[in-house]
Write a protein that holds these residues in place. Sequence first.
Motif, mmCIF file in Angstrom:
data_model
loop_
_atom_site.group_PDB
_atom_site.id
_atom_site.type_symbol
_atom_site.label_atom_id
_atom_site.label_comp_id
_atom_site.label_asym_id
_atom_site.label_seq_id
_atom_site.Cartn_x
_atom_site.Cartn_y
_atom_site.Cartn_z
ATOM 1 N N PRO A 60 -42.343 -17.716 -15.973
ATOM 2 C CA PRO A 60 -41.585 -16.144 -16.272
ATOM 3 C C PRO A 60 -40.412 -16.026 -17.057
ATOM 4 O O PRO A 60 -39.465 -17.024 -16.648
ATOM 5 C CB PRO A 60 -41.740 -15.450 -14.928
ATOM 6 C CG PRO A 60 -41.166 -16.287 -14.106
ATOM 7 C CD PRO A 60 -42.153 -17.973 -14.398
ATOM 8 N N ILE A 61 -40.858 -15.067 -18.064
ATOM 9 C CA ILE A 61 -39.271 -14.877 -18.772
ATOM 10 C C ILE A 61 -38.239 -14.050 -17.773
ATOM 11 O O ILE A 61 -36.523 -14.668 -17.487
ATOM 12 C CB ILE A 61 -39.284 -13.502 -19.358
ATOM 13 C CG1 ILE A 61 -40.433 -14.249 -21.033
ATOM 14 C CG2 ILE A 61 -38.142 -13.252 -20.264
ATOM 15 C CD1 ILE A 61 -40.930 -13.307 -22.250
ATOM 16 N N SER B 186 -32.857 -18.795 -16.187
ATOM 17 C CA SER B 186 -31.907 -19.027 -16.038
ATOM 18 C C SER B 186 -30.720 -18.514 -17.491
ATOM 19 O O SER B 186 -30.979 -19.085 -18.508
ATOM 20 C CB SER B 186 -31.480 -20.652 -15.577
ATOM 21 O OG SER B 186 -31.577 -20.847 -14.196
ATOM 22 N N PRO B 187 -29.873 -18.303 -17.462
ATOM 23 C CA PRO B 187 -28.946 -17.507 -18.850
ATOM 24 C C PRO B 187 -27.866 -19.144 -19.506
ATOM 25 O O PRO B 187 -28.012 -19.889 -18.755
ATOM 26 C CB PRO B 187 -27.929 -16.978 -18.082
ATOM 27 C CG PRO B 187 -28.324 -16.408 -16.793
ATOM 28 C CD PRO B 187 -28.980 -17.511 -16.211
ATOM 29 N N PRO C 143 -30.399 -17.857 -26.108
ATOM 30 C CA PRO C 143 -30.273 -16.455 -25.761
ATOM 31 C C PRO C 143 -31.097 -15.968 -24.798
ATOM 32 O O PRO C 143 -31.740 -16.912 -24.654
ATOM 33 C CB PRO C 143 -30.959 -16.041 -27.518
ATOM 34 C CG PRO C 143 -30.566 -16.423 -28.431
ATOM 35 C CD PRO C 143 -30.951 -17.762 -27.817
ATOM 36 N N HIS C 144 -30.437 -15.377 -24.279
ATOM 37 C CA HIS C 144 -31.158 -15.112 -22.992
ATOM 38 C C HIS C 144 -32.558 -14.598 -22.828
ATOM 39 O O HIS C 144 -32.693 -13.804 -24.196
ATOM 40 C CB HIS C 144 -30.389 -14.247 -21.833
ATOM 41 C CG HIS C 144 -31.259 -14.377 -20.330
ATOM 42 N ND1 HIS C 144 -31.240 -15.288 -19.849
ATOM 43 C CD2 HIS C 144 -31.290 -13.018 -19.467
ATOM 44 C CE1 HIS C 144 -31.870 -14.655 -18.757
ATOM 45 N NE2 HIS C 144 -31.807 -13.592 -18.742
ATOM 46 N N GLY C 145 -33.421 -15.032 -22.386
ATOM 47 C CA GLY C 145 -34.750 -14.609 -21.898
ATOM 48 C C GLY C 145 -35.367 -14.946 -23.042
ATOM 49 O O GLY C 145 -36.538 -13.954 -24.023
ATOM 50 N N GLY D 133 -44.561 -10.657 -14.007
ATOM 51 C CA GLY D 133 -44.161 -10.077 -16.087
ATOM 52 C C GLY D 133 -44.212 -11.505 -16.372
ATOM 53 O O GLY D 133 -45.050 -12.492 -16.730
ATOM 54 N N GLU D 134 -44.818 -11.181 -18.324
ATOM 55 C CA GLU D 134 -44.298 -11.490 -19.437
ATOM 56 C C GLU D 134 -43.850 -13.343 -18.724
ATOM 57 O O GLU D 134 -42.492 -13.423 -18.323
ATOM 58 C CB GLU D 134 -43.885 -11.078 -20.383
ATOM 59 C CG GLU D 134 -44.600 -11.870 -21.387
ATOM 60 C CD GLU D 134 -44.363 -11.015 -23.118
ATOM 61 O OE1 GLU D 134 -45.148 -10.904 -24.076
ATOM 62 O OE2 GLU D 134 -42.412 -10.260 -22.955
#
Length: 255
Positions: A38-39, A43-44, A49-51, A83-84
């Motif tokens: 899941p997105i 982890s950042p 880019p995050h996500g 989630g996605e």
Amino acid sequence: MPAPDLVTAELTLTGRITTASNATFLGSIGDVVVVYKPIAGESPLWDFPHGALAQREVAAYLVSQVLGWDVVPQTWLRDGPLGEGMVQLWQEQDPAQSAVNLVAADHVPETGWKHVLEGRDENGRMLALVHEDSPALRRMAVFDIVVNNADRKGDHILAMTDGHRHGVDHGLTFHRDHKLRTVLWGWLGDALTAEERDGIDRVSDGLHGGLGRDLADLLSAEEIASLAARCARLRLAGRFPAPSGEMSAVPWPLF
């Protein structure tokens, strides 16, 4: 594209893969076993880019398809219990095979294997990192150069019973800057084969057509331009590149 029911049918979680750095689950869609990332569980990272790791995994699959070598198992985006996220067909690797290994430095096989580097273990013993010298693994190494894979660990290579080699965990790919970190340096300087050159040409051509349109939904325009430039440089050089830049040429840990 996956079959419609793989996108819309219920995704049931059956376990968690705890060795992964991001939230990674084993699941099923009917009788089909899958991996689900899941997105929301990413982890950042300071340099990506995050996500956006799930999108990069799907982009890697699309490039693999155009190359025509089946490096990456079928991968797609869909909704799930958390989630996605990215969903990928599970591959049951052969536990009796290993495409990458650590061996005593004085026992590196003379044939069938490529020597990458040496170092000492916690007990001071000299070990060598080696990988098999096979067409399947060479194709994966070319794929990694094309997608700018920053994390080709030994455990990200699945040795299949029939001799095929699948690559997994491609979230750290397609960066606009050079990020290649891999354990597959054994062919450094070797000339590309005609098959490998043809695969790179298919990606370059595809960026002007369907592949380019599909990637536009997953990557930035700058990242796609960098992908095109990497293909052009690799095709012009005609051989496996050497490490460059100040960063480590191999990921850590190695497996």
